[in-house]
Design a protein around this motif. Structure first.
Motif, PDB file in Angstrom:
ATOM      1  N   GLY A 142       4.258   9.281  -2.626  1.00 44.68           N
ATOM      2  CA  GLY A 142       3.907  10.685  -2.791  1.00 44.68           C
ATOM      3  C   GLY A 142       2.675  11.072  -2.007  1.00 44.68           C
ATOM      4  N   GLY A 143       1.904  10.065  -1.545  1.00 41.78           N
ATOM      5  CA  GLY A 143       0.711  10.321  -0.769  1.00 41.78           C
ATOM      6  C   GLY A 143       1.031  10.644   0.681  1.00 41.78           C
ATOM      7  N   ALA A 144       0.034  11.062   1.410  1.00 44.29           N
ATOM      8  CA  ALA A 144       0.233  11.509   2.794  1.00 44.29           C
ATOM      9  C   ALA A 144       0.741  10.406   3.710  1.00 44.29           C
ATOM     10  CB  ALA A 144      -1.078  12.080   3.341  1.00 44.29           C
ATOM     11  N   ASN A 145       0.241   9.181   3.541  1.00 46.45           N
ATOM     12  CA  ASN A 145       0.594   8.097   4.457  1.00 46.45           C
ATOM     13  C   ASN A 145       1.457   7.007   3.820  1.00 46.45           C
ATOM     14  OD1 ASN A 145      -0.699   8.929   6.893  1.00 46.45           O
ATOM     15  ND2 ASN A 145      -2.686   8.439   5.974  1.00 46.45           N
ATOM     16  N   ALA A 146       1.997   7.282   2.655  1.00 49.59           N
ATOM     17  CA  ALA A 146       2.770   6.260   1.947  1.00 49.59           C
ATOM     18  C   ALA A 146       3.943   5.748   2.791  1.00 49.59           C
ATOM     19  CB  ALA A 146       3.281   6.810   0.613  1.00 49.59           C
ATOM     20  N   TYR A 180       2.741   3.733   5.930  1.00 47.15           N
ATOM     21  CA  TYR A 180       2.350   2.365   5.598  1.00 47.15           C
ATOM     22  C   TYR A 180       3.580   1.469   5.416  1.00 47.15           C
ATOM     23  CZ  TYR A 180      -2.714   2.809   4.892  1.00 47.15           C
ATOM     24  OH  TYR A 180      -4.060   2.948   5.086  1.00 47.15           O
ATOM     25  N   THR A 188       0.829  -1.197   0.000  1.00 48.30           N
ATOM     26  CA  THR A 188       0.000   0.000   0.000  1.00 48.30           C
ATOM     27  C   THR A 188       0.865   1.249   0.000  1.00 48.30           C
ATOM     28  OG1 THR A 188      -1.798  -1.117   1.196  1.00 48.30           O
ATOM     29  CG2 THR A 188      -1.773   1.286   1.262  1.00 48.30           C
ATOM     30  N   GLY A 189       1.925   1.238   0.804  1.00 49.49           N
ATOM     31  CA  GLY A 189       2.844   2.369   0.841  1.00 49.49           C
ATOM     32  C   GLY A 189       3.518   2.607  -0.502  1.00 49.49           C
ATOM     33  N   GLN A 204       1.177   4.097  -3.013  1.00 48.80           N
ATOM     34  CA  GLN A 204       0.755   5.471  -2.734  1.00 48.80           C
ATOM     35  C   GLN A 204       1.938   6.426  -2.598  1.00 48.80           C
ATOM     36  OE1 GLN A 204      -1.766   5.467   0.734  1.00 48.80           O
ATOM     37  NE2 GLN A 204      -3.337   4.185  -0.211  1.00 48.80           N
TER      38      GLN A 204
END
Length: 220
Positions: free
Chosen positions: A180-184, A187, A174-175, A178
């Motif tokens: 570049g995402g907030a929680n990458a 995760y 998942t990390g 994602q």
């Protein structure tokens, strides 16, 4: 850095139940596959002790099997059995068997033949000699293989998440998905650190099991 740890704390706090559940799944998968792999490895090693000319083949399988990329094996399993738990179990069990098999062959073959002949002279059956003499003497070597296998299996189980298998590997994927995402990063770090912690705990448990199941006379 302070903000990073605060963010990580919030992330873990919001998902701690899911993290614990996935940790349980991960450990359960590895432990069950280790038990299955140990049974397979000891059975094959016992066959090798009865037919010594099979030893080079067993050693070759152990060596060559470890060179197969886990991604490739899991990808092949996806085409054969689909996604889910089954390909994960097959992949983890396959890799878990290899170190145990090598150590089981070394351990069982290394038992003094004089002791086996003495046990036979005392009237022990073939099964009795194996269970009461050969296996106990080889057990410390086999347990070393099991401990190595457990550490490797923790990593393979994470990769098995590619096939939608259970465990913390899903957090890592998942990390990565994602980036570049907030929680990458959260995760990926939680999944990775969690697996490392589980591996250390399992190794400590196996070390205790080794001590409890090894005869005092042959403890190192």
């Amino acid at each position: 850095m302070r903000e990073f740890f605060q963010d990580m704390g919030v992330f873990v706090g919001d998902r701690w139940e899911d993290i614990l559940y996935r940790s349980y799944q991960h450990t359960s998968l590895v432990v069950q596959c280790l038990v299955l792999a140990t049974i397979i490895a000891i059975a094959v090693a016992l066959l090798v002790t009865r037919v010594p000319r099979l030893q080079p083949a067993a050693n070759m399988i152990s060596a060559v099997g470890l060179t197969i990329p886990s991604f490739a094996l899991i990808g092949m399993m996806l085409g054969l059995v689909g996604i889910g738990v089954i390909p994960s179990v097959i992949a983890v069990t396959f890799y878990a068997t290899l170190p145990i098999l090598r150590n089981a062959v070394v351990g069982l073959m290394g038992v003094d033949k004089g002791l086996m002949e003495s046990a036979q002279g005392m009237g022990m059956s073939s099964a009795g000699r194996f269970l009461r003499v050969q296996l106990p003497l080889a057990w410390p070597v086999i347990m070393t293989g099991i401990r190595v296998s457990a550490q490797m299996s923790m990593g393979v189980a994470a990769i098995a998440a590619f096939a939608l298998g259970p465990g913390l590997g899903q957090y890592i994927y998942t990390g990565l998905a994602q980036i570049g995402g907030a929680n990458a990063v959260n995760y990926a770090l939680v999944g990775t650190i969690g697996i490392v912690i589980l591996a250390l705990l399992l190794d400590a448990i196996l070390l205790l099991v080794r001590r409890l199941t090894t005869s005092k006379g042959i403890r190192a």
